[in-house]
Scaffold this motif. Sequence first.
Motif: not given
Lengths: 133, 133
Positions: B90-115
């Motif tokens: 938020e200071m210098c506006e440097k932006i990087t793509e995050i490459s984390s397999s644990s993050l992407s696995k977690y989010l790809a499998n995320f289900k909300d309350k309604d499934g």
Amino acid sequence: MRRMHKENNLTKNQQIIFDLIDKSPEPLKAYSILFNVQKKGIKAPLQVYRALDKLVEMGKIHKIESRNAFIACQNSSCQVSKATAFSICEMCEKITEISSSSLSKYLANFKDKDGMKYSKYNLEFFGLCKKCR
Amino acid sequence: MRRMHKENNLTKNQQIIFDLIDKSPEPLKAYSILFNVQKKGIKAPLQVYRALDKLVEMGKIHKIESRNAFIACQNSSCQVSKATAFSICEMCEKITEISSSSLSKYLANFKDKDGMKYSKYNLEFFGLCKKCR
DNA sequence: CTTATATATGTTATATTATTACATATTGTT
DNA sequence: AACAATATGTAATAATATAACATATATAAG
């Protein structure tokens, strides 16, 4: 005007705009808000954007970045919004704030490769809602 | 023009615009892209937006929604981008793509309350980068 | 209560971001 | 060669957001 913002009270314009967003069943865009509050004396875009900025800052509303639209906080109302997650139906555009403690814990503790921890995040999920599936 | 898009080749305008974004150290905004490619014959906003749309669709670039800016895919290049995560200083506006397999696995499998399961997500983390801390 | 400071408001103009509508050209397929 | 799909060119305009400046109100300090 009696008083402005003691404690967490909203100012006149903020209140008008928050009320509109809060009672809306769907996220509202800035110029649609402007149109709807003109009868209440708010005439210029900047008045709307200023109130929106403050409301976001306070966590009373959130901005759906991919839609340039604003929604009232549906979770722990009135807290500063540093951690937001939304579900967006790409068919009917129904948007819901996701409230999952496991998700928020996971993301709040997420560290990247360099060990960088983040003070804020915004997550938008896209898919089809029940009705549209 | 010899040929258009057989396999995954880019068309003329797409190639010009992708090259510019790909060699840029920072995300680029549409009108800054337009300015930079005018010498190559791309004269109108729509030409830029059309190429950007296609490139996003192909996963060659991503849009940073909170900044209205575009960045070349830094992960598994050339795949369709359904799952994106970025780190934003938020200071210098440097932006990087995050490459984390644990993050992407977690989010790809995320289900909300309604499934509800999601076909796509975009996550933007905000904080201060190493230099700005 | 009065002054100072910060915050909020009002207003005009303008900058930035994105799309509509329509015409033409190229590609890949039949 | 004819067709459909995709890409391009161009002008106009819509939608989103901010800059700059003036005034008003609120809160804190003396």
